[in-house]
Design a protein around this motif. Structure first.
Motif, short mmCIF file in Angstrom:
data_model
loop_
_atom_site.label_atom_id
_atom_site.label_comp_id
_atom_site.label_asym_id
_atom_site.label_seq_id
_atom_site.Cartn_x
_atom_site.Cartn_y
_atom_site.Cartn_z
N GLY A 11 -7.86 -0.23 7.74
CA GLY A 11 -8.78 0.37 8.71
C GLY A 11 -8.06 0.70 10.01
N ASP A 12 -8.31 1.89 10.55
CA ASP A 12 -7.67 2.24 11.82
C ASP A 12 -8.31 1.45 12.95
OD1 ASP A 12 -9.92 4.11 11.17
OD2 ASP A 12 -9.65 4.61 13.27
N ASP A 103 -5.28 -7.88 6.79
CA ASP A 103 -4.86 -8.83 5.75
C ASP A 103 -4.41 -8.15 4.46
OD1 ASP A 103 -7.44 -8.05 5.25
OD2 ASP A 103 -8.21 -10.05 4.80
N GLY A 104 -5.07 -7.05 4.08
CA GLY A 104 -4.65 -6.34 2.87
C GLY A 104 -3.24 -5.81 3.02
N GLY A 108 0.00 -6.89 0.69
CA GLY A 108 0.88 -5.92 0.02
C GLY A 108 2.32 -6.10 0.45
N ALA A 109 2.53 -6.32 1.74
CA ALA A 109 3.90 -6.48 2.29
C ALA A 109 4.57 -7.70 1.66
CB ALA A 109 3.83 -6.63 3.81
N ASN A 110 3.80 -8.76 1.50
CA ASN A 110 4.33 -10.01 0.94
C ASN A 110 4.81 -9.81 -0.50
OD1 ASN A 110 4.85 -12.52 1.85
ND2 ASN A 110 2.89 -13.40 1.26
N ILE A 111 3.97 -9.14 -1.28
CA ILE A 111 4.32 -8.88 -2.69
C ILE A 111 5.57 -7.99 -2.75
CG2 ILE A 111 3.52 -7.70 -4.80
CD1 ILE A 111 0.64 -8.59 -3.94
N CYS A 305 -2.99 -14.00 6.34
CA CYS A 305 -4.11 -13.33 5.67
C CYS A 305 -4.95 -14.25 4.81
CB CYS A 305 -3.65 -12.12 4.87
SG CYS A 305 -2.15 -12.24 4.00
N LYS A 306 -4.47 -15.44 4.51
CA LYS A 306 -5.28 -16.32 3.66
C LYS A 306 -6.17 -17.24 4.48
CE LYS A 306 -3.38 -16.02 -0.79
NZ LYS A 306 -1.91 -16.00 -0.83
#
Ligand code: ATP
Length: 323
Positions: A11-12, A103-104, A108-111, A305-306
């Motif tokens: 989201g922006d 958080d999304g 994604g960055a973590n994966i 994010c968790k």
């Protein structure tokens, strides 16, 4: 570190442009080239890149939205999509990235970093919801609560002129931070948030007491993710049992996402952007830059994010005492 990239995702939020500007200018200040990635992870997969110079970010600090645009990329959720993104980054000699998102974005960055450890990613919290752990404020939150506050002030004018009970719905699918602060700032009679169970009978009682106190009008601020439903549903339930006021519903919606960032937003976003670049240059990766008690902090993506930031108990009490 060779080249640093920056992108906005999810989201922006107002203030993202101030953060992009800070990343571009600080990287340049420290002698690094910067590549902008348009449309978040989708642009990474499609190679939608542009070399940025300090003048590329002129005259954007005051703008809402994001000049790099944003996207919700389904393709990045697949390993083929992430492989394509990696290949594009390597082609451009990019090995450090500042990700501005929620958080999304950090999930994604973590994966991605687990699969491709030679790419370092550092995050800046960009979401109006303020729901990330590891920072007192996310980029966009201050502007969003001010936008909500101004809108509710306007609604109060008309509510008072006509003995109206307004249910005002603000954004916050999982978090009630916007509702809580905007509600306190506008003197709302009740504030309903997803973090605490809504007792509709008690709400009817509170509103009845307000009427007995000869209040001309009542405002109930409802976070969109409240457990009793959104503003429309709650108004319907309460409206059946409560006749003293004319009942109205106002859903603020996307006006809360746009608009010129506040002064605090621009300053915080600038600070976070610079600190993200410094963190990359100092060899940090997989962390989100935050500000806690006015001090810069770094929280691992997995934790940011968790873990949901907690609602401040004193603010909940203020809302109760002053309603
Ligand atoms: P906001 O809090 O404002 O919604 P956000 O960053 O949480 O922002 P999302 O749409 O949830 O927004 O996530 C942004 C993007 O991150 C997604 O569109 C997707 O490309 C990527 N992403 C999210 N979750 C994952 C995942 N599990 N694996 C890979 N990529 C992901």
């Amino acid at each position: 570190m060779n080249r640093i990239a920056v992108f906005t995702s999810g989201g922006d939020a107002p203030g993202m442009n101030a953060c992009i500007r800070a990343v571009v200018r600080s990287a340049h200040y420290f002698g690094k080239e910067v590549i902008a990635i348009r449309r978040g992870y989708q642009g990474m997969i499609e190679g939608d890149f542009e070399l940025m110079k300090p003048h590329s970010v002129s005259n954007i600090i005051q703008l809402g939205g994001t000049i790099l645009r944003s996207a919700r990329s389904q393709d990045f959720k697949s390993s083929e999509g992430r492989k394509k993104a990696y290949e594009n980054l390597k082609k451009e000699n990019i090995d450090g990235i500042v990700a501005i998102g929620g958080d999304g974005t950090f999930t994604g960055a973590n994966i991605f970093m687990q699969e491709y450890p030679d790419i370092s990613m550092v995050g800046c919290p960009g979401t109006i919801d303020n729901d990330l752990f590891g920072t007192d404020y996310t980029i966009g939150y201050d502007t969003a609560i001010n936008t909500a506050m101004n809108a509710i002030d306007n609604i109060k004018d008309t509510a008072n002129a006509h003995d109206r009970l307004f249910f005002v719905e603000v954004m916050g699918r999982d978090a009630g931070f916007i509702a809580l602060r905007a509600g306190i700032a506008t003197g709302a009679e009740a504030i309903l948030v997803p973090e605490s169970k809504t007792d509709v009978d008690n709400l009817i009682l509170t509103l009845g007491q307000s009427y007995k106190k000869k209040k001309n009008a009542c405002i109930v601020v409802v976070a969109e993710g409240d457990d009793a439903g959104g503003a429309l549903k709650i108004a319907e339930t309460v409206g059946n049992k409560f006749q003293e006021y004319e009942i109205k519903v106002s859903i603020l919606g996307h006006i809360q996402r746009g608009g010129r960032p506040t002064c605090m937003e621009r300053v915080r976003a600038s600070r976070m952007g610079i600190e993200a670049v410094k963190a990359l240059l100092n060899g940090q990766k997989g962390v989100m830059v935050g500000v806690i008690n006015d001090t810069i902090t770094y929280t691992p993506f997995s934790k940011a994010c968790k873990t949901h930031q907690e609602m401040k108990a004193d603010l909940l009490e203020i809302a109760k005492i002053l309603s």
